[in-house]
Design a protein around this motif. Structure first.
Motif, PDB file in Angstrom:
ATOM      1  N   TRP A  90       0.873  -1.150  -0.177  1.00  0.00           N
ATOM      2  CA  TRP A  90       0.151   0.024   0.010  1.00  0.00           C
ATOM      3  C   TRP A  90       0.734   1.241   0.133  1.00  0.00           C
ATOM      4  CZ3 TRP A  90      -5.644  -0.135   0.558  1.00  0.00           C
ATOM      5  CH2 TRP A  90      -6.079  -1.418   0.648  1.00  0.00           C
ATOM      6  N   GLN A  92       0.269   5.855   0.069  1.00  0.00           N
ATOM      7  CA  GLN A  92      -0.917   6.931  -0.023  1.00  0.00           C
ATOM      8  C   GLN A  92      -0.171   8.213  -0.700  1.00  0.00           C
ATOM      9  OE1 GLN A  92      -1.256   8.221   4.243  1.00  0.00           O
ATOM     10  NE2 GLN A  92      -3.367   9.080   3.893  1.00  0.00           N
ATOM     11  N   LEU A  98      -5.578   6.422  -1.012  1.00  0.00           N
ATOM     12  CA  LEU A  98      -4.859   5.128  -0.850  1.00  0.00           C
ATOM     13  C   LEU A  98      -4.834   4.218  -1.959  1.00  0.00           C
ATOM     14  CD1 LEU A  98      -5.854   3.769   2.646  1.00  0.00           C
ATOM     15  CD2 LEU A  98      -4.070   5.224   1.994  1.00  0.00           C
ATOM     16  N   TYR A 100      -3.199   0.237  -3.647  1.00  0.00           N
ATOM     17  CA  TYR A 100      -2.285  -1.066  -3.271  1.00  0.00           C
ATOM     18  C   TYR A 100      -2.177  -1.809  -4.606  1.00  0.00           C
ATOM     19  CZ  TYR A 100      -6.647  -3.572  -3.917  1.00  0.00           C
ATOM     20  OH  TYR A 100      -8.108  -3.906  -4.359  1.00  0.00           O
ATOM     21  N   THR A 109      -7.132   0.601  -6.536  1.00  0.00           N
ATOM     22  CA  THR A 109      -7.655   1.280  -5.560  1.00  0.00           C
ATOM     23  C   THR A 109      -9.091   1.028  -5.359  1.00  0.00           C
ATOM     24  OG1 THR A 109      -7.925   3.690  -4.967  1.00  0.00           O
ATOM     25  CG2 THR A 109      -8.450   3.166  -7.036  1.00  0.00           C
ATOM     26  N   PHE A 121      -2.419   6.370   7.512  1.00  0.00           N
ATOM     27  CA  PHE A 121      -3.515   5.064   7.600  1.00  0.00           C
ATOM     28  C   PHE A 121      -2.854   4.019   8.317  1.00  0.00           C
ATOM     29  CE2 PHE A 121      -0.996   4.084   3.777  1.00  0.00           C
ATOM     30  CZ  PHE A 121      -1.061   2.781   3.749  1.00  0.00           C
ATOM     31  N   LYS A 130      -8.497   4.579   8.321  1.00  0.00           N
ATOM     32  CA  LYS A 130      -8.296   5.805   7.515  1.00  0.00           C
ATOM     33  C   LYS A 130      -9.043   6.903   8.114  1.00  0.00           C
ATOM     34  CE  LYS A 130      -8.166   7.264   2.526  1.00  0.00           C
ATOM     35  NZ  LYS A 130      -9.157   8.289   2.680  1.00  0.00           N
TER      36      LYS A 130
END
Length: 480
Positions: A90, A92, A98, A100, A109, A121, A130
């Motif tokens: 992940w 940010q 966010l 991943y 996402t 997060f 979050k």
């Protein structure tokens, strides 16, 4: 120009004038890194290195870089790289979204609204946690479906983390929220209220807080059992951008490099030799190698803090030797420098025409030093008297106590140093000899040349091949 070498005492050395820096490797745009602005570094369970850069999330396998993108990725810059128990990576973006990397090694996402901006997060074994404008949302880690929305009146937070099934968040008001029954507690936080900078860092089962006031006074706080405990106080003259606790030391990232303090607030002296750059993150990998992300110059990689580096402006180092007491290095300016065990240096010799010193050997004979620049030089160790020959010698190898094989441009021959300096008959001519050794096991001389690897045995010359191909070799080393 940097110079890196492995020589005496099995220690790596390199050479600087007036200053000593810790030796480092570097990942930057010249080595293929897509961006020289790096915000975060992370190593996953498969030992890949992940970088959050101005060009987005990047995976580094030790050789190549892979950049990840997504149609909804409007702001590539980000940080906070993490791995969940499913192996997803992940990160940010700085606008709070966010993303991943899924099992197909693609960036993915999910729908996100009311982002509060760049606030940490949290990933647990059950939840993805979050912050948003109205409070905190809790999602199931496996399905990513929202399972709880905690609204907080006048919500503002500069930190968010989880310790022992409790979230801790806030700034002016600090509170904990239980992940079991969702009950809230207000925590006394006078140390945080007085600060203009608050950073948090979780390491194992401990959360650390770093605070800095307008006078640059800093405090390290620990948080446990719903209270803050002061661990260390210290002052630095720089604003701190990030901090880490590594090896029970406090590593502070600033725009002018890294400062390191002990857990009782004493600054460690080796930090003055670290790169003076805009550092955003310090990270120690599983091999105890340190990585420093920079906002200007990519990534610095340091394997050993006792490995020093020296540089001389406008100098390019081309050769090295030792005499058992000192190290000698030859440069492109035509100078030879001496270095002692403390890396203090002096000029030892300089050619008149500034021709590069491309070969040095000061340890093969008890009375003489050998080196090549604009010709071949033999120097008496005690008197410093020099004899110069108009020969381009590339390598010298001992045959006996005072007799040596010599290879160079146009010849291979021998030279004796006692009872007097004597050049002997040429063994080979019309070749460009690069390196030479005597193989006593097979009673032969091996020469690396422009025509390939040659064998001289019983006055006969023959070429050596590997799978029918010529062997183009630069250096020969005889294994003892």
């Amino acid at each position: 120009m940097k110079f890196f070498l492995s020589y005496l005492f099995l220690v790596f050395w390199a050479v600087y004038i007036n200053a000593q820096n810790i030796f480092y490797d570097q990942l930057n745009t010249e080595s293929g890194l897509p961006s020289s602005t790096v915000f975060d570094i992370f190593q996953d369970s498969k030992n890949f290195i992940w970088l959050a850069t101005e060009e987005g999330l990047i995976k580094y396998n030790g050789v190549d870089f892979k950049t990840y993108s997504h149609p909804d990725l409007h702001s590539k810059s980000g940080s906070n790289i993490k791995e969940d128990i499913l192996g997803r990576i992940w990160y940010q973006t700085f606008d709070g979204y966010l993303y991943y990397v899924n099992s197909k090694d693609e960036l993915e996402t999910f729908s996100q609204t009311n982002n509060v901006g760049f606030v940490n997060f949290v990933i647990t074994n059950q939840y993805l946690i979050k912050a948003h404008w109205q409070g905190i949302e809790i999602r199931d880690l496996y399905s990513l479906k929202k399972i709880k929305n905690i609204k907080i009146k006048n919500f503002q937070t500069s930190f968010l983390d989880v310790l022992a099934d409790e979230m801790i968040l806030g700034n002016e008001t600090t509170q904990t929220i239980s992940l079991k029954n969702w009950k809230t507690k207000i925590i006394e936080n006078k140390e945080i209220k007085r600060s203009i900078k608050v950073l948090s860092y979780k390491r194992g089962n401990q959360i650390y807080f770093f605070t800095q006031d307008k006078y640059f006074k800093c405090k390290l706080l620990g948080f446990d059992k719903e209270k803050f405990t002061q661990l260390a106080t210290f002052s630095i003259d720089k604003q701190v951008q990030n901090f880490e606790i590594i090896n029970q030391e406090i590593w502070l990232c600033t725009k002018e490099g890294v400062r390191v303090f002990s857990m009782n607030g004493k600054e460690l002296s080796f930090t003055k030799n670290l790169p003076k750059d805009d550092i955003s993150k310090v990270f120690k990998d599983k091999n105890n190698v340190f990585w420093f992300s920079s906002l200007k110059n990519g990534v610095y990689i340091i394997k050993n803090f006792q490995t020093l580096e020296l540089q001389i402006p406008s100098e390019k180092f081309s050769s090295i030797t030792d005499d058992g007491k000192k190290i000698y290095v030859g440069g492109s300016s035509g100078k030879i420098y001496t270095l002692n065990e403390k890396l203090q240096h002096q000029n030892y010799w300089q050619s008149k025409d500034a021709y590069p010193v491309y070969y040095l050997n000061f340890n093969v004979d008890v009375d003489y030093n050998f080196f090549s620049a604009n010709g071949f030089y033999i120097q008496h160790k005690k008197s410093r008297r020099i004899v110069h020959y108009n020969s381009a010698v590339k390598h010298l190898f001992p045959l006996s106590e005072n007799r040596f094989l010599v290879s160079g441009t146009g010849f291979v021959n021998t030279i004796s140093t006692r009872p007097k300096l004597t050049w002997e008959n040429n063994l080979l001519t019309n070749i460009r000899g690069k390196s030479i050794v005597y193989d006593a096991l097979y009673d032969r001389v091996l020469v690396a040349s422009n025509n390939g690897l040659l064998e001289l045995k019983k006055n006969k010359v023959s070429s050596l091949f590997f799978k029918g191909k010529i062997l183009h070799i630069k250096n020969l080393v005889l294994e003892k």
